[in-house]
Write a protein that holds these residues in place. Structure first.
Motif, PDB file in Angstrom:
ATOM      1  N   LYS A  30       0.686  -1.024   0.003  1.00 30.64           N
ATOM      2  CA  LYS A  30      -0.071   0.010   0.094  1.00 30.64           C
ATOM      3  C   LYS A  30       0.686   1.457  -0.068  1.00 30.64           C
ATOM      4  CE  LYS A  30      -3.653   2.118   2.673  1.00 30.64           C
ATOM      5  NZ  LYS A  30      -4.568   1.926   3.995  1.00 30.64           N
ATOM      6  N   HIS A  31       1.986   1.288   0.708  1.00 36.22           N
ATOM      7  CA  HIS A  31       2.976   2.238   0.898  1.00 36.22           C
ATOM      8  C   HIS A  31       3.465   2.619  -0.436  1.00 36.22           C
ATOM      9  CE1 HIS A  31       6.363   4.635   2.992  1.00 36.22           C
ATOM     10  NE2 HIS A  31       5.563   5.614   2.290  1.00 36.22           N
ATOM     11  N   LEU A  32       4.199   1.238  -1.036  1.00 32.32           N
ATOM     12  CA  LEU A  32       4.809   1.409  -2.218  1.00 32.32           C
ATOM     13  C   LEU A  32       3.804   2.045  -3.579  1.00 32.32           C
ATOM     14  CD1 LEU A  32       6.864  -1.808  -1.958  1.00 32.32           C
ATOM     15  CD2 LEU A  32       7.693   0.639  -1.889  1.00 32.32           C
ATOM     16  N   ARG A  33       2.635   1.831  -3.329  1.00 29.34           N
ATOM     17  CA  ARG A  33       1.858   2.206  -4.326  1.00 29.34           C
ATOM     18  C   ARG A  33       1.391   3.551  -4.211  1.00 29.34           C
ATOM     19  NH1 ARG A  33      -1.466  -3.213  -3.057  1.00 29.34           N
ATOM     20  NH2 ARG A  33      -0.363  -4.570  -4.690  1.00 29.34           N
ATOM     21  N   SER A  34       1.657   4.144  -3.075  1.00 30.79           N
ATOM     22  CA  SER A  34       1.173   5.745  -2.768  1.00 30.79           C
ATOM     23  C   SER A  34       2.014   6.939  -3.483  1.00 30.79           C
ATOM     24  CB  SER A  34       1.324   5.871  -1.131  1.00 30.79           C
ATOM     25  OG  SER A  34       2.661   6.132  -0.768  1.00 30.79           O
ATOM     26  N   GLU A  35       1.742   7.882  -2.899  1.00 32.16           N
ATOM     27  CA  GLU A  35       2.786   9.388  -3.876  1.00 32.16           C
ATOM     28  C   GLU A  35       3.844   9.185  -3.210  1.00 32.16           C
ATOM     29  OE1 GLU A  35       0.213  12.573  -2.823  1.00 32.16           O
ATOM     30  OE2 GLU A  35      -1.388  11.891  -3.787  1.00 32.16           O
ATOM     31  N   ASP A  36       4.249   8.412  -2.104  1.00 32.31           N
ATOM     32  CA  ASP A  36       5.815   8.271  -1.765  1.00 32.31           C
ATOM     33  C   ASP A  36       6.601   7.651  -2.866  1.00 32.31           C
ATOM     34  OD1 ASP A  36       5.240   9.927   0.543  1.00 32.31           O
ATOM     35  OD2 ASP A  36       5.047   8.043   1.836  1.00 32.31           O
ATOM     36  N   PHE A  37       6.144   6.622  -3.478  1.00 33.33           N
ATOM     37  CA  PHE A  37       6.733   5.797  -4.432  1.00 33.33           C
ATOM     38  C   PHE A  37       6.374   5.945  -5.862  1.00 33.33           C
ATOM     39  CE2 PHE A  37       7.884   4.286  -0.217  1.00 33.33           C
ATOM     40  CZ  PHE A  37       9.008   4.078  -0.461  1.00 33.33           C
ATOM     41  N   LEU A  38       5.201   5.073  -6.197  1.00 36.21           N
ATOM     42  CA  LEU A  38       4.878   4.894  -7.538  1.00 36.21           C
ATOM     43  C   LEU A  38       3.681   5.454  -7.965  1.00 36.21           C
ATOM     44  CD1 LEU A  38       5.617   0.805  -8.193  1.00 36.21           C
ATOM     45  CD2 LEU A  38       6.844   2.764  -8.644  1.00 36.21           C
ATOM     46  N   ASN A  39       2.893   6.423  -6.995  1.00 41.73           N
ATOM     47  CA  ASN A  39       1.847   6.987  -7.295  1.00 41.73           C
ATOM     48  C   ASN A  39       0.828   6.337  -8.273  1.00 41.73           C
ATOM     49  OD1 ASN A  39       0.059   9.203  -7.399  1.00 41.73           O
ATOM     50  ND2 ASN A  39       1.617  10.608  -7.923  1.00 41.73           N
ATOM     51  N   VAL A  40       0.333   5.069  -8.225  1.00 38.86           N
ATOM     52  CA  VAL A  40      -0.176   4.469  -9.017  1.00 38.86           C
ATOM     53  C   VAL A  40      -1.491   4.854  -9.493  1.00 38.86           C
ATOM     54  CG1 VAL A  40       1.005   2.155  -8.315  1.00 38.86           C
ATOM     55  CG2 VAL A  40      -1.324   2.890  -7.410  1.00 38.86           C
TER      56      VAL A  40
END
Length: 191
Positions: A89-99
């Protein structure tokens, strides 16, 4: 006039016969014979591994003329799986991939350069997190041939290292985690 036309046709046929024609392949993700994996250092103490489960792609390949090869891949960024739901969930967030804003990542090759027996550098444009940058994938030919279902397949593996900041990933995980390695393994079915 007829003689000139026949000569031109014969010359054209000879030139075309001398050119190697690359075969077109579709990446076999349905049979689970293709993977886009990643690894990144966790604090410099261990590796965090993950994969992208949903992607499509094509490539063209001729062993006699690898420089004529082409690769095109589209990956669904929300398909990221690191085997931990909260981290994903964090990796998909604006902090990383911003899916939510960038649901796909794409790679389109621009050139292929043979680097030795069965190896090549595939240069292309990677679009990730809304940023397009040139990258080089070090690729290795695994093999090709008939499959048991009447088809013909070819397989490759490749890898590249990306700097997170190059793709506008702002989260700073510390000095040991500034880059991520992509490890790709594909098997394609000739069309």
């Amino acid at each position: 006039m007829l003689k000139k036309t026949l000569t031109a046709l014969a010359l054209s046929s000879a030139l075309l016969a001398g050119q190697a024609m690359a075969a077109d392949y579709v990446i076999d993700k349905q049979g689970q014979h293709a993977f886009v994996n990643f690894k990144i250092s966790h604090l410099g103490y261990s590796w965090l591994w993950g994969t992208f489960k949903d992607f499509d792609g094509t490539f063209s390949f001729d062993a006699a003329q690898p420089e004529a090869s082409k690769v095109s891949v589209t990956l669904k960024t929300a398909s990221l799986d690191s085997n931990h739901a909260e981290r994903d969930k964090h990796l998909r967030s604006e902090d990383f991939l911003n899916v939510a804003k960038h649901p796909t990542a794409t790679f389109e090759s621009t050139s292929v350069k043979s680097t030795g027996e069965g190896t090549a550098d595939i240069t292309g444009n990677l679009t990730l997190n809304g940023v397009t940058k040139p990258v080089v994938i070090a690729a290795k030919f695994i093999g090709e041939g008939d499959d048991p279902w009447g088809g013909y397949r070819a397989g490759f593996e490749g890898s590249t290292t990306l700097k997170l900041k190059d793709f506008d990933i702002k989260m700073d995980l510390g000095p040991a985690s500034q880059t991520v390695d992509l490890i790709i393994s594909v098997e394609g079915v000739r069309q």
